[in-house]
Design a protein around this motif. Sequence first.
Motif, PDB file in Angstrom:
ATOM      1  N   VAL A  58       0.852  -1.057   0.148  1.00  0.00           N
ATOM      2  CA  VAL A  58       0.034  -0.089   0.011  1.00  0.00           C
ATOM      3  C   VAL A  58       0.833   1.339  -0.024  1.00  0.00           C
ATOM      4  O   VAL A  58       0.591   2.126  -0.584  1.00  0.00           O
ATOM      5  CB  VAL A  58      -0.840   0.121   1.364  1.00  0.00           C
ATOM      6  N   SER A  59       2.042   1.154   0.680  1.00  0.00           N
ATOM      7  CA  SER A  59       2.939   2.312   0.612  1.00  0.00           C
ATOM      8  C   SER A  59       3.652   2.526  -0.765  1.00  0.00           C
ATOM      9  O   SER A  59       3.624   3.678  -1.067  1.00  0.00           O
ATOM     10  CB  SER A  59       4.107   2.113   1.643  1.00  0.00           C
ATOM     11  N   MET A  60       3.897   1.446  -1.385  1.00  0.00           N
ATOM     12  CA  MET A  60       4.228   1.682  -2.884  1.00  0.00           C
ATOM     13  C   MET A  60       3.221   2.258  -3.642  1.00  0.00           C
ATOM     14  O   MET A  60       3.669   3.038  -4.446  1.00  0.00           O
ATOM     15  CB  MET A  60       4.738   0.373  -3.187  1.00  0.00           C
ATOM     16  N   VAL A  61       2.051   1.703  -3.562  1.00  0.00           N
ATOM     17  CA  VAL A  61       0.783   2.332  -4.427  1.00  0.00           C
ATOM     18  C   VAL A  61       0.799   3.937  -4.104  1.00  0.00           C
ATOM     19  O   VAL A  61       0.728   4.431  -4.812  1.00  0.00           O
ATOM     20  CB  VAL A  61      -0.355   1.441  -4.200  1.00  0.00           C
ATOM     21  N   ALA A  62       0.762   4.170  -2.817  1.00  0.00           N
ATOM     22  CA  ALA A  62       0.450   5.386  -2.442  1.00  0.00           C
ATOM     23  C   ALA A  62       1.648   6.584  -2.781  1.00  0.00           C
ATOM     24  O   ALA A  62       1.380   7.672  -3.368  1.00  0.00           O
ATOM     25  CB  ALA A  62       0.280   5.563  -0.979  1.00  0.00           C
ATOM     26  N   ALA A  63       3.010   6.137  -2.909  1.00  0.00           N
ATOM     27  CA  ALA A  63       4.007   6.745  -3.306  1.00  0.00           C
ATOM     28  C   ALA A  63       3.809   7.023  -4.888  1.00  0.00           C
ATOM     29  O   ALA A  63       4.062   7.862  -5.423  1.00  0.00           O
ATOM     30  CB  ALA A  63       5.361   6.103  -2.973  1.00  0.00           C
ATOM     31  N   LEU A  94      -6.831   0.818  -4.394  1.00  0.00           N
ATOM     32  CA  LEU A  94      -6.057   0.663  -5.587  1.00  0.00           C
ATOM     33  C   LEU A  94      -5.050  -0.463  -5.431  1.00  0.00           C
ATOM     34  O   LEU A  94      -4.870  -1.251  -6.649  1.00  0.00           O
ATOM     35  CB  LEU A  94      -5.331   1.943  -5.854  1.00  0.00           C
ATOM     36  N   ALA A  95      -4.367  -0.481  -4.395  1.00  0.00           N
ATOM     37  CA  ALA A  95      -3.670  -1.924  -4.086  1.00  0.00           C
ATOM     38  C   ALA A  95      -4.391  -3.001  -4.161  1.00  0.00           C
ATOM     39  O   ALA A  95      -3.699  -4.076  -4.921  1.00  0.00           O
ATOM     40  CB  ALA A  95      -2.799  -1.635  -2.741  1.00  0.00           C
TER      41      ALA A  95
END
Length: 194
Positions: free
Chosen positions: A125-130, A145-146
């Motif tokens: 989720v952190s990767m998607v938010a970035a 989205l993740a």
Amino acid sequence: MAPGTREKLIEVATRLLDEGGVEAVTLREVGRLAGVSHNAPYKHFASKETLLAAIAASELTRLNTVLTEATKRRRTPETALRTAMHRYVTWALEHPERFRLIFGRWSIESAELGAAANLAQTTFVSMVAAAQDSGALPEGDPVRLASLLRALAHGAADLASVGHLATHGKGNAGPGDLVDDLFDYLRTVPNTPA
């Protein structure tokens, strides 16, 4: 450092899983192949299910490391995320029994597996938010989205593993192609506040 008995048992059990599926994993056989007494596995695992949960937790932890490495080695958040998703698909196709184990139905609660799953989810989720923050993906709830991205990668890998998706066959695309297609489609979504 040599692995301890518990880690050795998980390693042997993972090998059995890869070779013959869940049915091939028995505590007695794991102990025999690990070179320990037939009772030794029971000192570390209450049942076959707890051993399987430990395998799944170990594999999710390893996958989380792969995701984290993708983030560190790539220039853009989008490239890191794409790379991580491609690695996920590759892993699922190379290790179908591990893939099915992790994402199958569980009849027990495992704190170890829960913690590993939460860590992998948080990293993804952190990767998607970035990627969203960089403008490579549309705005919105990064958890949803993740889930969309993971569902596409998971489903594509699952379909490919049973022959229902192939670059030069059914679907006219491999799982990696569909990952890239989804990113391309998402890039065309306008970023407008909800």
